[in-house]
Scaffold this motif. Sequence first.
Motif, short mmCIF file in Angstrom:
data_model
loop_
_atom_site.label_atom_id
_atom_site.label_comp_id
_atom_site.label_asym_id
_atom_site.label_seq_id
_atom_site.Cartn_x
_atom_site.Cartn_y
_atom_site.Cartn_z
N THR A 47 -35.02 15.19 -26.04
CA THR A 47 -35.63 15.94 -27.14
C THR A 47 -35.22 17.40 -27.12
OG1 THR A 47 -37.64 16.32 -25.85
CG2 THR A 47 -37.59 14.36 -27.27
N GLY A 48 -34.71 17.86 -25.98
CA GLY A 48 -34.26 19.24 -25.88
C GLY A 48 -33.80 19.56 -24.47
N LEU A 49 -33.15 20.69 -24.35
CA LEU A 49 -32.65 21.16 -23.07
C LEU A 49 -33.13 22.60 -22.93
CD1 LEU A 49 -30.70 20.50 -20.69
CD2 LEU A 49 -28.89 21.47 -22.08
N HIS A 50 -33.60 22.94 -21.73
CA HIS A 50 -33.99 24.33 -21.47
C HIS A 50 -33.08 24.87 -20.38
CE1 HIS A 50 -36.41 27.91 -21.32
NE2 HIS A 50 -36.32 27.84 -20.00
N LEU A 51 -32.41 25.98 -20.68
CA LEU A 51 -31.52 26.64 -19.74
C LEU A 51 -32.18 27.94 -19.29
CD1 LEU A 51 -28.50 25.94 -21.94
CD2 LEU A 51 -28.59 25.25 -19.57
#
Length: 157
Positions: A47-51
Amino acid sequence: MSARLEPGRLRPEAELEKFVNRLSGDGAVATFIGIARPKSRNNMPVTGLHLDHYPGMTEASLLEIAADARQRFEVSDIAVVHRCGDVSPGEPIVFAAAAAPHRRPAFLAADYLMDRLKTDAAFWKRENRTDGSHWIEPTEEDRADRNRWGEPCARNQ
């Protein structure tokens, strides 16, 4: 040479235009655009990627990788733009470009940039999936790709 973090939307077409406009006399530009995947390595919907990054340290790691590529290959210019923060599936996550008088060094430098960025850039990556959030690390394949280049030039000095 340039390397920077992008907390907002990454626009590869604009980055390429800026890169090409600052060149003079090169005959080749090789680029790579990485896109956030909609599925995890084990085929789970993402659903998403957090960097996550550490200000100063992450930018320094990007600059070190870009400088090493410029020193290692016969290129005249390098550009790296890497997203940070939240990235949705399908959005660009990284833009890497190398310019050279001829194509081979440009291709090699772009390939090198991505192998190093994947393994050595100072990011902490968390994949948000339908089954929860999971920290992700470089794979053995990523490390093997990176290791084929040997030690970075900057570390050999």
